[in-house]
Scaffold this motif. Structure first.
Motif, mmCIF file in Angstrom:
data_model
loop_
_atom_site.group_PDB
_atom_site.id
_atom_site.type_symbol
_atom_site.label_atom_id
_atom_site.label_comp_id
_atom_site.label_asym_id
_atom_site.label_seq_id
_atom_site.Cartn_x
_atom_site.Cartn_y
_atom_site.Cartn_z
ATOM 1 N N ILE A 135 0.860 -1.190 0.000
ATOM 2 C CA ILE A 135 0.000 0.000 0.000
ATOM 3 C C ILE A 135 0.895 1.238 0.000
ATOM 4 O O ILE A 135 1.782 1.381 0.845
ATOM 5 N N ILE A 136 0.652 2.121 -0.953
ATOM 6 C CA ILE A 136 1.471 3.317 -1.111
ATOM 7 C C ILE A 136 0.599 4.566 -1.069
ATOM 8 O O ILE A 136 -0.627 4.500 -1.161
ATOM 9 N N LYS A 137 1.273 5.700 -0.944
ATOM 10 C CA LYS A 137 0.646 7.002 -1.112
ATOM 11 C C LYS A 137 1.431 7.748 -2.188
ATOM 12 O O LYS A 137 2.655 7.580 -2.299
ATOM 13 N N LEU A 138 0.735 8.557 -2.965
ATOM 14 C CA LEU A 138 1.373 9.354 -4.008
ATOM 15 C C LEU A 138 1.140 10.831 -3.704
ATOM 16 O O LEU A 138 0.001 11.293 -3.674
ATOM 17 N N GLN A 139 2.233 11.548 -3.453
ATOM 18 C CA GLN A 139 2.142 12.978 -3.125
ATOM 19 C C GLN A 139 2.518 13.806 -4.341
ATOM 20 O O GLN A 139 3.600 13.633 -4.916
ATOM 21 N N HIS A 140 1.618 14.706 -4.730
ATOM 22 C CA HIS A 140 1.885 15.574 -5.875
ATOM 23 C C HIS A 140 3.023 16.517 -5.522
ATOM 24 O O HIS A 140 2.955 17.245 -4.530
ATOM 25 N N MET A 141 4.088 16.488 -6.308
ATOM 26 C CA MET A 141 5.301 17.212 -5.941
ATOM 27 C C MET A 141 5.079 18.720 -5.867
ATOM 28 O O MET A 141 5.563 19.391 -4.961
ATOM 29 N N ARG A 142 4.324 19.281 -6.798
ATOM 30 C CA ARG A 142 4.180 20.734 -6.868
ATOM 31 C C ARG A 142 3.265 21.280 -5.770
ATOM 32 O O ARG A 142 3.575 22.298 -5.145
ATOM 33 N N THR A 143 2.133 20.635 -5.533
ATOM 34 C CA THR A 143 1.154 21.183 -4.586
ATOM 35 C C THR A 143 1.181 20.509 -3.221
ATOM 36 O O THR A 143 0.520 20.986 -2.293
ATOM 37 N N ARG A 144 1.909 19.400 -3.088
ATOM 38 C CA ARG A 144 2.083 18.655 -1.828
ATOM 39 C C ARG A 144 0.833 17.886 -1.409
ATOM 40 O O ARG A 144 0.807 17.280 -0.340
ATOM 41 N N ARG A 145 -0.203 17.869 -2.234
ATOM 42 C CA ARG A 145 -1.421 17.136 -1.880
ATOM 43 C C ARG A 145 -1.322 15.680 -2.326
ATOM 44 O O ARG A 145 -0.499 15.316 -3.149
ATOM 45 N N TRP A 146 -2.199 14.840 -1.755
ATOM 46 C CA TRP A 146 -2.149 13.394 -1.961
ATOM 47 C C TRP A 146 -3.161 12.931 -2.998
ATOM 48 O O TRP A 146 -4.298 13.413 -3.020
ATOM 49 N N LEU A 147 -2.756 11.972 -3.827
ATOM 50 C CA LEU A 147 -3.702 11.344 -4.743
ATOM 51 C C LEU A 147 -4.761 10.635 -3.904
ATOM 52 O O LEU A 147 -4.440 9.808 -3.056
ATOM 53 N N HIS A 148 -6.032 10.935 -4.180
ATOM 54 C CA HIS A 148 -7.127 10.616 -3.262
ATOM 55 C C HIS A 148 -8.336 10.150 -4.069
ATOM 56 O O HIS A 148 -8.502 10.504 -5.239
ATOM 57 N N SER A 149 -9.182 9.343 -3.455
ATOM 58 C CA SER A 149 -10.463 9.021 -4.082
ATOM 59 C C SER A 149 -11.519 8.823 -3.004
ATOM 60 O O SER A 149 -11.211 8.703 -1.816
ATOM 61 N N HIS A 150 -12.767 8.770 -3.433
ATOM 62 C CA HIS A 150 -13.918 8.691 -2.527
ATOM 63 C C HIS A 150 -15.145 8.378 -3.381
ATOM 64 O O HIS A 150 -15.015 8.049 -4.570
ATOM 65 N N LEU A 151 -16.338 8.527 -2.812
ATOM 66 C CA LEU A 151 -17.554 8.114 -3.502
ATOM 67 C C LEU A 151 -18.214 9.223 -4.319
ATOM 68 O O LEU A 151 -19.254 8.986 -4.938
ATOM 69 N N HIS A 152 -17.634 10.406 -4.344
ATOM 70 C CA HIS A 152 -18.158 11.444 -5.240
ATOM 71 C C HIS A 152 -18.051 10.970 -6.687
ATOM 72 O O HIS A 152 -17.130 10.217 -7.046
ATOM 73 N N ALA A 153 -18.963 11.428 -7.533
ATOM 74 C CA ALA A 153 -18.953 11.049 -8.949
ATOM 75 C C ALA A 153 -17.937 11.879 -9.719
ATOM 76 O O ALA A 153 -17.809 13.091 -9.512
ATOM 77 N N SER A 154 -17.218 11.230 -10.629
ATOM 78 C CA SER A 154 -16.268 11.954 -11.483
ATOM 79 C C SER A 154 -17.027 12.825 -12.481
ATOM 80 O O SER A 154 -18.148 12.494 -12.886
ATOM 81 N N PRO A 155 -16.436 13.944 -12.914
ATOM 82 C CA PRO A 155 -17.190 14.950 -13.686
ATOM 83 C C PRO A 155 -17.710 14.493 -15.041
ATOM 84 O O PRO A 155 -18.807 14.883 -15.441
ATOM 85 N N LEU A 156 -16.948 13.692 -15.781
ATOM 86 C CA LEU A 156 -17.320 13.376 -17.156
ATOM 87 C C LEU A 156 -18.030 12.041 -17.318
ATOM 88 O O LEU A 156 -18.936 11.922 -18.140
ATOM 89 N N SER A 157 -17.630 11.040 -16.557
ATOM 90 C CA SER A 157 -18.179 9.694 -16.750
ATOM 91 C C SER A 157 -19.078 9.222 -15.620
ATOM 92 O O SER A 157 -19.754 8.201 -15.754
ATOM 93 N N GLY A 158 -19.065 9.938 -14.483
ATOM 94 C CA GLY A 158 -19.865 9.514 -13.344
ATOM 95 C C GLY A 158 -19.284 8.334 -12.585
ATOM 96 O O GLY A 158 -19.959 7.736 -11.745
ATOM 97 N N ASN A 159 -18.031 7.995 -12.852
ATOM 98 C CA ASN A 159 -17.343 6.965 -12.067
ATOM 99 C C ASN A 159 -16.874 7.564 -10.739
ATOM 100 O O ASN A 159 -17.308 8.648 -10.361
ATOM 101 N N GLU B 172 -14.730 9.682 -8.340
ATOM 102 C CA GLU B 172 -13.859 10.836 -8.505
ATOM 103 C C GLU B 172 -12.471 10.539 -7.941
ATOM 104 O O GLU B 172 -12.332 9.939 -6.876
ATOM 105 N N VAL B 173 -11.430 10.971 -8.645
ATOM 106 C CA VAL B 173 -10.051 10.964 -8.157
ATOM 107 C C VAL B 173 -9.605 12.411 -8.049
ATOM 108 O O VAL B 173 -9.740 13.182 -9.008
ATOM 109 N N SER B 174 -9.087 12.777 -6.894
ATOM 110 C CA SER B 174 -8.718 14.168 -6.637
ATOM 111 C C SER B 174 -7.362 14.211 -5.956
ATOM 112 O O SER B 174 -6.702 13.189 -5.760
ATOM 113 N N CYS B 175 -6.940 15.419 -5.571
ATOM 114 C CA CYS B 175 -5.805 15.592 -4.667
ATOM 115 C C CYS B 175 -6.327 16.259 -3.396
ATOM 116 O O CYS B 175 -7.142 17.183 -3.448
#
Length: 216
Positions: free
Chosen positions: A103-127, A129-132
């Motif tokens: 199990i890993i975490k991915l930290q965005h180098m420029r903004t320092r935020r983490w690659l994240h997901s949850h049950l919100h719907a993604s904007p284009l396909s409704g799958n 959502e993946v966010s930071c």
């Protein structure tokens, strides 16, 4: 290319933050076939479309409103670098190889935020959502991704096909050729899907790879 990697290596050595590369670390290397280790700074390339996993300080206009994550068509954008971190309860340390199932975490180098997901719907396909989300001092289990290596490999290597499965939702990190109109530059949706598909295969591509200093 060599000059840009040198600039990146210097930036990493002074700025990756807690738990990352320090002044006493071995010199970073970029070698085809090298193992992917904790503390390395890499780009993830979507196998099907060749876009890089990308983020920027632009929030979604729907769903969570968190920092957006996209697939970016060019390989030379600095907003596509991610630092590979272990989870806080792991015994893994900088320079350790990463095994399938880890199990890993991915930290965005420029903004320092983490690659994240949850049950919100993604904007284009409704799958899914993946966010930071979060930052150096803020993270949760929504930032945890399980590595699945394709083809029976045990240890993650550069240019090897892998899937990343989100621990909380069970969704695979996924992309496809659904493009954002408002972002421009040919950026495409990144989301999570619970089924194994050809569109959720990724490869470790450009980056600064720390040499292996130990294994689990």
């Amino acid at each position: 290319m060599a000059a840009s990697l040198l600039v990146l290596a210097v930036a990493v050595l002074v700025a990756v933050g807690p738990g990352g590369i320090d002044g006493g670390a071995a010199a970073p290397v970029e070698v085809e076939g090298s193992e992917v280790t904790y503390g390395s700074v890499i780009k993830l390339m979507h196998e099907k479309t060749k876009h890089r996993l990308h983020s920027h300080d632009v929030p979604y206009g729907s769903g969570s409103g968190q920092q957006s994550v996209t697939g970016f068509p060019e390989g030379d954008d600095s907003n596509s670098y991610w630092i590979i971190r272990p989870t806080p309860d792991s015994s893994s340390k900088q320079g350790d190889a990463i095994e399938t199932g880890g199990i890993i975490k991915l930290q965005h180098m420029r903004t320092r935020r983490w690659l994240h997901s949850h049950l919100h719907a993604s904007p284009l396909s409704g799958n899914l959502e993946v966010s930071c989300f979060g930052g150096d001092e803020l993270s949760d289990t929504g930032d945890y991704w399980r590595l699945e290596i394709e083809g029976g490999g045990k240890v993650w290597k550069r240019d090897q096909k892998v899937r990343l499965r989100h621990v909380d939702t069970g969704g695979y990190l996924h992309s496809h050729n659904k493009k954002y109109n408002r972002l421009g530059g040919g950026q495409q949706e990144v989301c999570g899907v619970r089924e194994k598909r050809a569109e959720n295969i990724w490869l470790a591509a450009e980056g600064v790879y720390l040499p292996v200093t130990g294994s689990k």
